[in-house]
Design a protein around this motif. Structure first.
Motif, PDB file in Angstrom:
ATOM      1  N   GLU A  86      12.409 -11.090   3.142  1.00 42.11           N
ATOM      2  CA  GLU A  86      11.542 -10.284   2.264  1.00 42.11           C
ATOM      3  C   GLU A  86      11.088  -8.927   2.819  1.00 42.11           C
ATOM      4  OE1 GLU A  86       9.087 -11.749  -1.141  1.00 42.11           O
ATOM      5  OE2 GLU A  86       7.558 -11.719   0.401  1.00 42.11           O
ATOM      6  N   PHE A  92       6.646  -8.806  -2.972  1.00 45.81           N
ATOM      7  CA  PHE A  92       5.654  -9.650  -2.277  1.00 45.81           C
ATOM      8  C   PHE A  92       5.508 -10.974  -3.020  1.00 45.81           C
ATOM      9  CE2 PHE A  92       2.151  -8.124  -5.197  1.00 45.81           C
ATOM     10  CZ  PHE A  92       2.841  -7.066  -5.753  1.00 45.81           C
ATOM     11  N   ARG A  95       6.509 -14.586   0.270  1.00 41.11           N
ATOM     12  CA  ARG A  95       5.361 -14.801   1.138  1.00 41.11           C
ATOM     13  C   ARG A  95       4.342 -15.758   0.510  1.00 41.11           C
ATOM     14  NH1 ARG A  95       2.723 -10.039   4.042  1.00 41.11           N
ATOM     15  NH2 ARG A  95       1.168 -11.135   5.225  1.00 41.11           N
ATOM     16  N   TYR A 129       5.527 -12.088   9.245  1.00 39.05           N
ATOM     17  CA  TYR A 129       4.897 -13.142   8.430  1.00 39.05           C
ATOM     18  C   TYR A 129       4.362 -14.271   9.326  1.00 39.05           C
ATOM     19  CZ  TYR A 129       6.425 -11.247   3.866  1.00 39.05           C
ATOM     20  OH  TYR A 129       6.592 -10.481   2.732  1.00 39.05           O
TER      21      TYR A 129
ATOM     22  N   GLY B 133       5.071  -6.627   2.452  1.00 33.64           N
ATOM     23  CA  GLY B 133       4.949  -7.672   1.435  1.00 33.64           C
ATOM     24  C   GLY B 133       3.500  -7.914   1.041  1.00 33.64           C
ATOM     25  N   ASP B 134       2.736  -6.838   1.000  1.00 36.12           N
ATOM     26  CA  ASP B 134       1.321  -6.961   0.659  1.00 36.12           C
ATOM     27  C   ASP B 134       0.955  -5.864  -0.339  1.00 36.12           C
ATOM     28  OD1 ASP B 134      -1.011  -8.401   1.034  1.00 36.12           O
ATOM     29  OD2 ASP B 134      -1.807  -6.992   2.507  1.00 36.12           O
ATOM     30  N   CYS B 135       1.926  -5.572  -1.225  1.00 36.51           N
ATOM     31  CA  CYS B 135       1.885  -4.355  -2.034  1.00 36.51           C
ATOM     32  C   CYS B 135       0.744  -4.321  -3.051  1.00 36.51           C
ATOM     33  CB  CYS B 135       3.215  -4.164  -2.760  1.00 36.51           C
ATOM     34  SG  CYS B 135       4.619  -4.543  -1.721  1.00 36.51           S
TER      35      CYS B 135
END
Ligand SMILES: Cc1cc2nc3c(=O)[nH]c(=O)nc-3n(C[C@H](O)[C@H](O)[C@H](O)COP(=O)(O)O)c2cc1C
Ligand code: SF4
Lengths: 425, 164
Positions: A86, A92, A95, A129, B133-135
């Motif tokens: 990812e 996102f 996750r 992560y 990945g925390d958009c």
């Protein structure tokens, strides 16, 4: 509306432990399948469900699995790999699954591995992560204690171990054959195909690579059947999907919704519409490597083939919104410079072409562009974007936002060149 | 790189060698442990020096050049010393739209370094990173193992105060 992927997730985002997972039907699919149904039966259900890969390409999972040779006399390993890299900008979703309901991935992996009779599984996960890595390791160890993993699973004679492999960085590791090279300890250059990993993958053995979200769907399909899964989608495609939106909307986020949900509903209802003072100008529908679509496409459903016909790709189903106060030229420059940095350097159009395009875009953005630059961009777009000119899909994906921006936001490029400045600053 | 001396492996500690051998055990050949081995060395030393690279190559029975080719490919294997913590700010598109450049500029100003450099006191190294990945909470960054998000130039002050 059913939300199988997120139904166990908690408001405080704490992970669902094995006992809680099992109390809502978790591992029922494993218990009823391993040693009780044949791999061919599981394969048939997954094929019938029309589960399409959630990692970006939308390839049917059952069809992919069916390419794995099922020769019982072959004593060698087979591998199942969960792609948890990812790194697609604006994405996102995996996750969420791994941090909040990790057993869903493990259960899907056990079922998928059983179907292809793999004896080793890997979760290839990006190093950042940390939290997900910890939860996955906990989940795997809990499964060993329960007899869902390890030797002779549930007295069936079937063996499976799953290892968490933490990556050492680089976006290209998410490309499935680059991922396999990386798992083998090498530089993550994509491999030539054929041979396809299904036949000759990790250490030359049959290997399936699937996205985390794809694998998380499998236990639900096995439990409830192919028709049920198909009925979840409201358009052409099956199932639900973790759709998401980032950018200047009121409530950016990821939500589980039926496949085929209209884009307008995603933007206006789930994301709460644009922030006050901002208007939507366009969006990348499925991560940074997909073509722009515009307001004119808002009523399309998020289905693979529909988005493809509209000139883009559903990709990861995680949208990035361009608002009217953000410069499209600068946005494309950001995207191209990302891909130029992340190119593995193996082939010329990608290694040399992307930095060139990045420089031209930068020149235009800072007011040093000339009219011929647009032709360079177009020509490079055709060259880098043509399937077959490069060794993997990174380069064509990298250039999609540019070619579509030249189509939809051409006046912005021209204005930068004419006025010798960016009027957004 | 110069020729490897026979006692080169002694550069690595017994702990490192044991950890690397444990990885090799479940792999088809020694070379396949290359990335894991580099990560192990880095865990103990913070980075991978030329000497530790040569020693690791020898342990894995591969050439220095091949291992260095692998080490330099991966963004999270450090071939230069880094600070106690690496500050990784996301420079991908969602964070960029939400003001990531302002956060980056404030970081540079605060730490008095450019991306790729380490603060004089050896505490922080500043690096850009791919989308975290925390958009939905952009802009985001990591300080060591900790994720921080919804960043503003102002919120950075608090984060570094608490980290001090
Ligand atoms: C440059 C590049 C990066 C990719 N990154 C990812 C990734 O991070 N995660 C992922 O699941 N798929 C990624 N993919 C897609 C994979 O190659 C592969 O198609 C996918 O993992 C297959 O799983 P699926 O069929 O379940 O979607 C990437 C592809 C390319 C070309
Ligand atoms: S297209 Fe780019 S990333 Fe893909 S193999 Fe070629 S150089 Fe590497």
């Amino acid at each position: 509306m059913e939300t199988p992927l997120t139904k166990n997730m908690r408001a405080d985002k704490s992970p669902v432990a094995l006992s809680d997972y099992m109390s809502t039907g978790g591992y029922a699919a494993v218990t009823k399948t391993i040693g009780k149904s044949s791999p061919a039966e599981v394969l048939q259900v997954v094929k019938d469900s029309n589960l399409r890969g959630r990692g970006g390409a939308g390839f049917p999972a059952g069809m992919k699995w069916s390419f794995v040779p099922m020769n019982e006399d072959d004593p060698g390993h087979k591998y199942l790999v969960a792609n948890a890299d990812e790194m697609e900008p604006g994405t996102f979703k995996d996750r969420l699954i791994m941090e909040q309901d990790p057993h869903q991935l493990i259960e899907g992996m056990i079922l998928a591995a059983y179907t292809i009779q793999a004896d080793v599984g890997y979760i290839f996960i990006r190093a950042e992560y940390h939290y997900a890595i910890r939860e996955l390791k906990k989940a795997i160890s809990a499964c060993h204690d329960k007899g869902f993993l390890g030797k002779n699973i549930l007295d069936s004679g079937y063996n499976l171990d799953i290892h968490v492999h933490v990556s050492a960085g680089r976006y290209i590791c998410g490309e499935e054959t680059a991922l396999l090279n990386s798992l083998e300890g090498k530089r993550a250059h994509p491999r030539a195909k054929p041979p396809f990993p299904q036949v000759s993958g990790l250490w030359g053995r049959p290997t399936i690579v699937n996205n985390v979200e794809s694998l998380a769907c499998v236990s639900h399909i096995v439990n409830n059947g192919a028709d049920w899964f198909k009925s979840l989608g409201i358009g052409e495609d099956s199932g639900t999907k973790l759709f998401g939106i980032s950018g200047r909307v009121k409530k950016p986020g990821t939500w589980e919704l039926p496949m085929g949900t209209p884009i307008r509903e995603l933007v206006e209802v789930h994301a709460g519409g644009m922030q006050d003072g901002y208007k939507l100008r366009g969006f990348l529908p499925g991560g940074a490597s997909t073509d722009f679509l515009t307001e004119a496409h808002l009523d399309l459903p998020m289905d693979y083939d529909v988005i493809m016909k509209a000139g883009s790709r559903m990709g990861t189903g995680q949208m990035i919104i361009l608002d009217d106060k953000t410069c499209p030229v600068a946005m494309v420059e950001n995207v191209v410079s990302f891909f130029a940095r992340e190119s593995c350097g193996f082939c010329t159009p990608c290694r040399e072409g992307l930095p060139w395009v990045e420089k031209v875009l930068h020149a235009i953005e800072v007011g040093e562009g000339v009219p011929e630059d647009l032709q360079i961009l177009e020509r490079q777009g055709r060259f880098i974007g043509a399937v077959g000119n490069t060794h993997c899909a990174l380069a064509p994906g990298a250039i999609e936002p540019l070619t579509s921006a030249l189509k939809y936001f051409r006046e912005d490029f021209e204005q930068h060149i004419r006025d010798k400045k960016c009027s957004y600053q | 790189m110069s020729a490897v001396k026979n006692d080169m492996i002694n550069v690595l500690s017994q702990q490192e060698i044991d950890a690397i051998e444990a990885e090799i055990e479940h792999l088809p050949d020694r070379k396949s442990a290359a990335i894991d081995a580099l990560k192990i060395v880095q865990k103990y030393r913070g980075w991978v020096s030329d000497d530790s690279l040569r020693a690791t190559a020898k342990l894995l029975e591969m050439s220095d050049e091949e291992l260095d080719g692998i080490a330099t490919f991966y963004s999270l294997i450090y071939r230069h010393p880094v600070g106690e913590k690496v500050v990784m700010y996301c420079d991908s598109v969602s964070c960029w739209i939400m003001g990531g450049n302002k956060v980056r500029d404030r970081l540079k100003e605060k730490l008095q370094i450019e991306p790729g450099q380490t603060t004089e006191d050896g505490k922080y190294t500043l690096l850009p990173v791919t989308c975290l990945g925390d958009c939905d909470h952009a802009p985001a960054m990591m300080v060591g193992d900790d994720l921080h998000h919804d960043l503003t130039p102002e919120s950075l002050d608090k984060i570094f105060e608490e980290d001090a």
